[in-house]
Design a protein around this motif. Structure first.
Motif, PDB file in Angstrom:
ATOM      1  N   LYS A 225     -18.401   7.001  17.644  1.00  0.00           N
ATOM      2  CA  LYS A 225     -17.502   6.229  16.851  1.00  0.00           C
ATOM      3  C   LYS A 225     -16.755   7.448  16.106  1.00  0.00           C
ATOM      4  CE  LYS A 225     -19.054   2.628  18.532  1.00  0.00           C
ATOM      5  NZ  LYS A 225     -18.213   1.764  19.727  1.00  0.00           N
ATOM      6  N   THR A 227     -13.995   6.989  14.106  1.00  0.00           N
ATOM      7  CA  THR A 227     -13.622   6.812  12.949  1.00  0.00           C
ATOM      8  C   THR A 227     -14.938   6.514  11.700  1.00  0.00           C
ATOM      9  OG1 THR A 227     -11.965   5.145  13.578  1.00  0.00           O
ATOM     10  CG2 THR A 227     -12.573   4.661  11.309  1.00  0.00           C
ATOM     11  N   SER A 230     -15.505  10.209  10.699  1.00  0.00           N
ATOM     12  CA  SER A 230     -14.615  10.509   9.717  1.00  0.00           C
ATOM     13  C   SER A 230     -14.832  10.025   8.408  1.00  0.00           C
ATOM     14  CB  SER A 230     -13.141  10.040  10.135  1.00  0.00           C
ATOM     15  OG  SER A 230     -12.659  10.723  11.584  1.00  0.00           O
ATOM     16  N   GLY A 291      -5.312   2.020   5.854  1.00  0.00           N
ATOM     17  CA  GLY A 291      -5.335   3.418   6.065  1.00  0.00           C
ATOM     18  C   GLY A 291      -4.411   3.861   4.861  1.00  0.00           C
ATOM     19  N   SER A 401      -7.007  12.073  10.833  1.00  0.00           N
ATOM     20  CA  SER A 401      -8.156  11.220  11.643  1.00  0.00           C
ATOM     21  C   SER A 401      -7.719   9.896  11.919  1.00  0.00           C
ATOM     22  CB  SER A 401      -9.352  11.191  10.995  1.00  0.00           C
ATOM     23  OG  SER A 401      -9.351  10.351   9.933  1.00  0.00           O
ATOM     24  N   LYS A 402      -8.475   8.716  12.500  1.00  0.00           N
ATOM     25  CA  LYS A 402      -7.694   7.731  12.643  1.00  0.00           C
ATOM     26  C   LYS A 402      -7.876   6.904  11.406  1.00  0.00           C
ATOM     27  CE  LYS A 402      -8.694   7.197  17.493  1.00  0.00           C
ATOM     28  NZ  LYS A 402      -9.444   6.096  18.700  1.00  0.00           N
ATOM     29  N   ARG A 404      -6.349   7.105   8.740  1.00  0.00           N
ATOM     30  CA  ARG A 404      -4.894   6.843   8.097  1.00  0.00           C
ATOM     31  C   ARG A 404      -4.265   5.759   9.014  1.00  0.00           C
ATOM     32  NH1 ARG A 404      -3.750  10.844  11.972  1.00  0.00           N
ATOM     33  NH2 ARG A 404      -1.861  10.584  13.145  1.00  0.00           N
ATOM     34  N   THR A 405      -4.694   5.626  10.094  1.00  0.00           N
ATOM     35  CA  THR A 405      -4.042   4.580  10.997  1.00  0.00           C
ATOM     36  C   THR A 405      -4.369   2.965  10.977  1.00  0.00           C
ATOM     37  OG1 THR A 405      -5.246   4.900  12.947  1.00  0.00           O
ATOM     38  CG2 THR A 405      -3.310   6.147  12.558  1.00  0.00           C
ATOM     39  N   ILE A 406      -5.651   2.793  10.204  1.00  0.00           N
ATOM     40  CA  ILE A 406      -6.217   1.626   9.883  1.00  0.00           C
ATOM     41  C   ILE A 406      -5.223   0.771   9.421  1.00  0.00           C
ATOM     42  CG2 ILE A 406      -7.867   0.316   8.817  1.00  0.00           C
ATOM     43  CD1 ILE A 406      -9.605   2.839   8.470  1.00  0.00           C
ATOM     44  N   VAL A 415      -8.063  -3.578  16.288  1.00  0.00           N
ATOM     45  CA  VAL A 415      -8.755  -2.324  16.255  1.00  0.00           C
ATOM     46  C   VAL A 415     -10.147  -2.082  16.349  1.00  0.00           C
ATOM     47  CG1 VAL A 415      -6.707  -1.424  15.040  1.00  0.00           C
ATOM     48  CG2 VAL A 415      -8.660  -1.948  13.635  1.00  0.00           C
TER      49      VAL A 415
END
Length: 417
Positions: A225, A227, A230, A291, A401-402, A404-406, A415
């Motif tokens: 995983k 995320t 991270s 994010g 990483s992902k 920031r996109t949450i 998601v």
């Protein structure tokens, strides 16, 4: 609901016992680096002893979790109070007659061992003492209690230590004694189910093997995983920077002759700002994309550290440490809310064990690095520089990483980790 909770005698006894134990632990945690420096006059030894206890607790807590499911939890709580009482009295006696670094180190090691092995019993027993419908209320009361201890613990510890270094351990021994006595009236009938682990089916070896298998499964799941990984890195970097600043500040201020009362104000300032931050945390989480909020909180904390590169007197330290507490509630609500909100129910325990062990071990060992650095020329400035670097690494990890996109909380269902 809370009124019904306080009418449960088992709960009231548990709350007194748990609060007294938490207060004793807070006082000891405050005193260890100060006493270690006072009797050794070495920043390195002060940092190493602080790290030893924290690391032992982190390493042994998972093993203590296995013991909690194998032994009588009430007896474990009582034993923790009794052992803490004896060790605290011995420590106070030692400091009164002839302080010795080696003996003090041994006592700190014993504190770490018994806290790690027995400390989990307080949490584990609660759910069996009250109706399930009142458990959320009990958790909310406990969070309020923790906030109160954070706000007052530093000042209380500072005032006690200002009398003498032994006084704080005398007070700690009394708290442990209260904890032990408050455990006695707890009705064991409500926790009989804890003893129903059939010996034929679950030997201690099998329980330990099951625990290790669960931990391995947790690692396997988390490692797939991105995320989650991270978030573990971010948590480690943030904790290292916090511990580095707080431990470095305490030892540096003690070495410069600052009053223990003023040193205690640092924790109080951070607690007050965190309490203020908690008032706005929910609003921030509901209004700002998750994010983005995480990145902003991490960036704010990093920027707060920068002025200490140029001025590190007590007033500046108090202001900076207080400011760093402001974004903590929103950061925790956003990052950990998403992380464990997206973790499947059947992985909650294992994922939590992996996360807390990884993040906790990193910060627990940090004081061992802080002490030797403080002995260098401009050592505290170097500590601040490293604090900024680790805090910046948390920002960099979030941006790359992902995390920031949450999306906003309303879109979490869309998601995955």
């Amino acid at each position: 609901m809370n009124k019904s909770l306080w009418h449960i005698r088992n709960y009231k006894n548990w709350f007194i016992s748990d609060t007294a134990e938490a207060l004793a632990k807070n006082m000891r945690t405050f005193a260890i680096p100060l006493v270690a420096f006072e009797i050794s006059q070495s920043e390195s030894i002060a940092g190493i002893l602080t790290a030893i206890e924290a690391t032992l607790v982190m390493i042994l807590t998972p093993i203590g979790g296995v013991l909690v499911d194998m032994l009588d939890r009430k007896k474990m709580m009582y034993s923790l109070g009794c052992v803490g009482f004896v060790l605290s009295l011995i420590t106070a006696f030692l400091l009164c007659i002839e302080p010795n670094v080696l003996v003090f180190s041994l006592l700190i090691i014993l504190f770490g061992i018994f806290t790690g092995l027995l400390g989990g019993s307080n949490d584990a027993i609660l759910k069996s003492l009250i109706p399930e419908t009142l458990f959320p209320s009990a958790q909310a009361v406990r969070e309020s209690r923790e906030a109160t201890l954070d706000l007052s613990g530093g000042v209380i510890s500072g005032l006690l230590y200002n009398i003498s270094n032994a006084t704080i351990f005398v007070a700690s021994s009394l708290s442990y004694l209260i904890s032990a006595f408050a455990t006695i009236p707890i009705k064991t009938a409500s926790i009989k189910h804890l003893k129903k682990v059939p010996a034929q089916k679950h030997s201690q070896t099998n329980l330990l093997r099951t625990f290790l298998n669960h931990l391995r499964e947790g690692w396997d799941w988390c490692s797939h995983k991105p995320t989650f990984l991270s978030a573990m890195l971010i948590g480690a970097f943030v904790n290292i920077s916090f511990v580095m600043l707080l431990t470095g500040s305490r030892i540096m201020l003690a070495a410069s002759g600052t009053s223990s009362v003023l040193i205690g104000l640092i924790n109080t300032g951070m607690g007050i700002s965190a309490f203020i931050g908690s008032i706005f945390a929910i609003q921030l989480v509901n209004r700002i994309r998750t994010g983005l909020l995480i990145v902003l909180c991490l960036a704010f904390t990093t920027l707060c550290y920068v002025p200490l590169l140029f001025q590190s007197s007590f007033p500046y330290l108090l202001i900076v440490t207080s400011l760093t507490g402001l974004p903590v509630p929103a950061l925790n609500a956003a990052l950990y809310g998403f992380l464990f909100g997206k973790t499947p129910d059947n992985m909650q325990g294992r994922a939590s064990a992996v996360f807390e062990t990884s993040v906790g071990l990193a910060s627990a060992m940090t004081p061992a690095l802080v002490g030797p650095i403080l002995q260098l020329d401009n050592g505290f400035t170097l500590i601040i520089l490293l604090t900024i670097i680790f805090s910046f690494l948390s920002v960099l990890t979030a941006l790359c990483s992902k995390i920031r996109t949450i999306p906003h909380t309303t879109m979490w269902d869309e998601v995955t980790l």
